[in-house]
Motif scaffolding. Structure first.
Motif, short mmCIF file in Angstrom:
data_model
loop_
_atom_site.label_atom_id
_atom_site.label_comp_id
_atom_site.label_asym_id
_atom_site.label_seq_id
_atom_site.Cartn_x
_atom_site.Cartn_y
_atom_site.Cartn_z
N MET A 1 14.69 61.54 2.86
CA MET A 1 16.16 61.60 2.74
C MET A 1 16.73 62.49 3.86
N SER A 2 17.73 62.00 4.50
CA SER A 2 18.33 62.73 5.61
C SER A 2 19.04 63.99 5.09
N ASN A 3 19.05 65.04 5.92
CA ASN A 3 19.83 66.21 5.51
C ASN A 3 21.19 66.27 6.23
N ASP A 4 21.58 65.17 6.83
CA ASP A 4 22.90 65.09 7.45
C ASP A 4 23.97 65.21 6.36
N PRO A 5 24.86 66.21 6.48
CA PRO A 5 25.88 66.37 5.43
C PRO A 5 26.68 65.09 5.18
N LEU A 6 26.86 64.30 6.24
CA LEU A 6 27.65 63.07 6.08
C LEU A 6 26.94 62.02 5.25
N LEU A 7 25.62 62.13 5.17
CA LEU A 7 24.87 61.07 4.49
C LEU A 7 24.49 61.45 3.06
N GLN A 8 25.02 62.57 2.58
CA GLN A 8 24.72 62.97 1.21
C GLN A 8 25.60 62.18 0.23
N PRO A 9 25.02 61.70 -0.87
CA PRO A 9 25.83 60.97 -1.85
C PRO A 9 26.85 61.91 -2.52
N TYR A 10 27.86 61.34 -3.09
CA TYR A 10 28.89 62.14 -3.76
C TYR A 10 29.20 61.49 -5.09
N LYS A 11 29.25 62.34 -6.12
CA LYS A 11 29.55 61.79 -7.45
C LYS A 11 31.03 61.97 -7.73
N LEU A 12 31.72 60.88 -7.84
CA LEU A 12 33.14 60.90 -8.17
C LEU A 12 33.24 60.30 -9.57
N LYS A 13 33.35 61.20 -10.54
CA LYS A 13 33.36 60.77 -11.95
C LYS A 13 32.10 59.93 -12.22
N HIS A 14 32.25 58.68 -12.66
CA HIS A 14 31.08 57.86 -12.97
C HIS A 14 30.52 57.15 -11.73
N LEU A 15 31.22 57.29 -10.61
CA LEU A 15 30.88 56.51 -9.42
C LEU A 15 30.00 57.34 -8.48
N THR A 16 28.88 56.78 -8.01
CA THR A 16 28.12 57.48 -6.99
C THR A 16 28.42 56.84 -5.64
N PRO A 328 33.12 49.07 13.07
CA PRO A 328 32.88 49.03 11.61
C PRO A 328 31.48 49.50 11.22
N HIS A 329 30.63 49.73 12.21
CA HIS A 329 29.22 50.03 11.88
C HIS A 329 28.85 51.49 12.13
N ILE A 330 29.82 52.38 11.97
CA ILE A 330 29.59 53.80 12.26
C ILE A 330 28.43 54.36 11.44
N VAL A 331 28.47 54.13 10.13
CA VAL A 331 27.46 54.77 9.27
C VAL A 331 26.06 54.24 9.61
N ARG A 332 25.98 52.94 9.82
CA ARG A 332 24.66 52.38 10.17
C ARG A 332 24.14 53.02 11.46
N LYS A 333 25.01 53.24 12.40
CA LYS A 333 24.58 53.85 13.67
C LYS A 333 24.18 55.32 13.47
N ILE A 334 24.86 56.00 12.54
CA ILE A 334 24.45 57.39 12.25
C ILE A 334 23.04 57.37 11.66
N ILE A 335 22.85 56.47 10.69
CA ILE A 335 21.55 56.40 10.01
C ILE A 335 20.45 56.05 11.02
N GLU A 336 20.76 55.14 11.92
CA GLU A 336 19.75 54.70 12.91
C GLU A 336 19.69 55.63 14.12
N LYS A 337 20.35 56.76 14.01
CA LYS A 337 20.38 57.76 15.10
C LYS A 337 20.86 57.13 16.42
N ARG A 338 21.89 56.32 16.30
CA ARG A 338 22.48 55.69 17.49
C ARG A 338 23.95 56.07 17.62
N GLU A 339 24.26 57.33 17.24
CA GLU A 339 25.66 57.78 17.28
C GLU A 339 26.30 57.54 18.63
N ASP A 340 25.47 57.72 19.69
CA ASP A 340 26.04 57.58 21.04
C ASP A 340 26.47 56.14 21.34
N GLU A 341 26.10 55.21 20.47
CA GLU A 341 26.49 53.82 20.71
C GLU A 341 27.76 53.42 19.96
#
Ligand SMILES: Cc1cc2nc3c(=O)[nH]c(=O)nc-3n(C[C@H](O)[C@H](O)[C@H](O)COP(=O)(O)O)c2cc1C
Ligand code: SF4
Length: 678
Positions: A1-16, A328-341
């Motif tokens: 599991m990544s320790n990137d603060p942006l990739l941490q799940p967040y619990k909003l009431k019943h919704l993860t 539209p693919h920002i998060v995928r690029k963060i996960i794939e460590k392709r932020e520079d793209e």
């Protein structure tokens, strides 16, 4: 599991929520008949596929008929919307994202001559400067009706599978009640803060009792209108606390500022040249004071700033809304460590300005956004590798090279200048517009990745191109400033580009004649006036700078009004003559019967460009298609098959301003839709 603060799940009431990045509500004006049909679905789904935690769709979906769809809003007051919503929520959920919708009654922030032509309502007769409607002062039966409309609409959204609804309060009817500036009611809904908040609270209660507890409910509101006599910061804090303490909502979505004028709106949603994340600290203060889930968006264009917003605990979820219109693919690029793209949002606000002109939202440098049904965000590999020569490294040429490179072709680009950029280089000479260079830089990086070759300082002759033995030649040579528009004295004028580039020294008393109505005239005016010149901008149009549009005009006006630049509309410059060191400008009018003069020492003409097309016409007889583009094939996404000369050596195409003067988006769109099928 990544320790990137942006990739941490967040619990909003019943919704993860799967990470911390959201797309906040925005209406791209894609509805058809007020419904989110296939185009809307494709747009929304692309962002869900790209990995965003939650997409908040439909900015300002209308709950009542007297909230007319002023920027082609969704009509949440119609039962027929439910299946369309269901189709969208099912598809988004399938991709693992949550989806909410924003509901509103626009109050005075709309026009009566839209939709059903009903009078606009507000808690006072004060009109909103931006939309100009003089409202009817709202009555008790309007209030009852609209509260019920909100609850009905929320119920429809729940039936459609939404995870929740957000109320758009800021600038709309809900906050027209809250703000002392727009509420002149007596009795239960006017006067004290309790009374001014009553409408919002009644709406929230009605919705909550209708949708139950397992449904997210939030409010997007301003916690400081930044207007004398309006809701100030201390009242904003109090409002925030009361919203939390009501127990009716699950999060706050904080805004700072007011949106009743173009200038106010631009401070809320800053454009290029304005500071990044200007209200993030303020949102952090609200979160600290309420200790309640807090969302926020306002010019967080890059991942580093978004990461800071979450890591510092200022907010729980960070909005990157325009950033997702660009990529539209920002998060995928963060996960794939392709932020520079990540394709960067350059804050051009072409997207927003268009919706306020009645158009659909398009991104200045991603023509696939809003056109997902026909244009790819990811370009597919070609079956056959071809040799492609592109002439010109401006936005059109670079996009053609990028797309052709991504398709796996062998690509070489010839450019006469020493570097890439074309007209964008000139644009970026205004310090406030230097973010525009990212349009070029991103494409250059992508071209490098795909092995595109560049030859700068090379004026491509026909032989240079033929020596490459190309299968396809794309001419993207752009245009040159066109000043030859007067009946007499064209030799005495200079172009706006001459001024912006610094090739011509600023005069001291300058007439800018602008009948293109685009950025260049205003940029030139700013250069001239900043250098100390007295400047008048004259146009034959009814209003000045029509192509610049509302929010883009704001920073110019902030600067040009201080520099005392004069704007004159409805007059046409006819001719110029020399008189010693001075120029006499002869001015007429399309309305007739007027003849004036201006005595100045410099006349600047801004009249767009004429194509730089010599090389195209030289190559035309040698091509198989004589340069012809089949519009049907272009529009339906087929490879170009025109053959007019079977003996020709290559296919030849012309794109961007090398065809006719348009804008950056048009140039890039020309390139993408042609090159994706080569
Ligand atoms: C085309 C467009 C339409 C928008 N419409 C709405 C709207 O209806 N309601 C709303 O609350 N915000 C709307 N917004 C504002 C966005 O939600 C967001 O607050 C704003 O773009 C600033 O965030 P950003 O810098 O991440 O883009 C709109 C934005 C865009 C680009
Ligand atoms: S038009 Fe400009 S502000 Fe809007 S999404 Fe595109 S790059 Fe960003």
């Amino acid at each position: 599991m990544s320790n990137d603060p942006l990739l941490q799940p967040y619990k909003l009431k019943h919704l993860t929520l799967r990470n911390r990045i959201i797309v906040t509500s925005h209406e791209p004006a894609y509805p058809e008949d007020g419904m989110p049909k296939e185009r809307y679905l494709a747009y929304t789904l692309e962002r869900a596929k790209g990995g965003v935690a939650m997409t908040m769709t439909a900015g300002s979906a209308a709950v009542s008929k007297d909230s007319p769809p002023v920027f082609n809003n969704l009509l949440a007051y119609k039962d027929e919307i439910v299946p369309w919503i269901k189709q969208m929520t099912d598809a988004v959920h399938e991709e693992g994202a949550a989806i909410m919708i924003q509901l509103t009654h626009l109050g005075r922030r709309t026009r009566w001559d839209k939709g059903d032509w009903l009078p606009v309502v507000a808690p006072s007769h004060h009109r909103e400067a931006s939309h100009r409607a003089f409202p009817k002062k709202i009555e008790d039966w309007d209030i009852e009706r609209i509260i019920k409309d909100f609850a009905d609409a929320a119920e429809r959204m729940k039936a459609g599978g939404m995870d929740g609804v957000e109320l758009e309060a800021y600038g709309h009817l809900l906050e027209q009640f809250t703000s002392p500036l727009t509420n002149e009611l007596d009795g239960p809904y006017g006067g004290s803060l309790d009374n001014r908040m009553r409408f919002c609270m009644d709406v929230l209660k009605a919705i909550r009792s209708r949708v139950g507890e397992d449904f997210i409910l939030g409010v997007r509101y301003t916690a400081d209108e930044c207007l004398p006599g309006g809701t100030g910061k201390s009242e904003g804090l109090e409002i925030s606390k009361r919203l939390k303490e009501s127990g009716l909502i699950d999060y706050l979505n904080v805004i700072r500022g007011h949106i009743d004028t173009d200038a106010g709106l631009t401070d809320v949603i800053p454009i290029q040249g304005m500071a990044n994340a200007p209200h993030l600290d303020f949102a952090g203060e609200i979160r600290a004071a309420t200790n309640f889930p807090t969302f926020h968006a306002a010019k967080i264009p890059d991942v580093a700033t978004a990461r800071h917003a979450i890591a510092s605990g200022k907010v729980d979820m960070i909005g990157m809304t325009r950033a997702h219109m660009t990529d539209p693919h920002i998060v995928r690029k963060i996960i794939e460590k392709r932020e520079d793209e990540i394709r960067p949002c350059v804050g051009a606000n072409y997207c927003l300005d268009r919706i306020y002109q009645g158009g659909a939202a398009y991104c200045i440098h991603n023509p696939a956004t809003g056109r997902e049904l026909t244009m790819p965000h990811l370009v597919a590999k070609a079956e056959t590798r071809k040799k492609i020569v592109v002439v010109g490294a401006g936005p059109a040429g670079l996009e053609a090279a990028r797309v052709a490179g991504e398709r796996g072709h062998e690509v070489v680009v010839f450019e006469a200048a020493s570097g890439p950029g074309g007209q964008i280089r000139l644009t970026a000479r205004s310090p406030r517009r230097k973010e525009m260079m990212s349009i070029i830089d991103w494409r250059m990086a992508q071209c490098e990745k795909h092995g595109v070759g560049f030859q700068f300082n090379t004026w491509a002759e026909a032989e240079t191109i033929e020596a490459e033995n190309p299968d396809v030649v794309i001419i993207a040579t752009g245009g040159v400033a066109h000043t030859d528009v007067l009946s007499k004295g064209n030799e005495f004028v200079v172009s706006s580009w001459d001024i912006i580039s610094g090739d011509v020294k600023p005069g001291t008393n300058v007439l800018i004649y602008d009948d293109a109505g685009d950025h260049a005239a205003l940029q030139a005016a700013e250069f001239l006036a900043s250098a100390g010149a007295k400047v008048e901008i004259m146009t034959p149009d009814r209003s000045f700078s029509p192509e610049v549009m509302a929010m883009n005009l704001v920073p110019y006006m902030r600067s040009l009004q201080k520099l005392d630049v004069l704007f004159t509309v409805t007059y046409r410059l006819e001719s110029v003559e020399k008189d010693g060191n001075q120029l006499i400008a002869h001015v007429g009018s399309d309305y007739g019967g007027v003849s004036k003069q201006r005595v100045v020492d410099q006349v600047v003409v801004n009249h767009g460009t004429i194509p730089l097309d010599d090389i195209y016409f030289e190559l035309k007889p040698k091509s198989t298609n004589h340069g012809e583009i089949s519009h049907d094939e272009l529009i339906t996404g087929q490879p170009q098959s025109v053959v007019r000369n079977a003996q020709g050596q290559f296919q030849l195409f012309r794109i961007g301003d090398a065809v006719s003067a348009r804008n950056t988006h048009a140039a890039i769109y020309d390139a993408l839709r042609l090159a994706k099928d080569i």
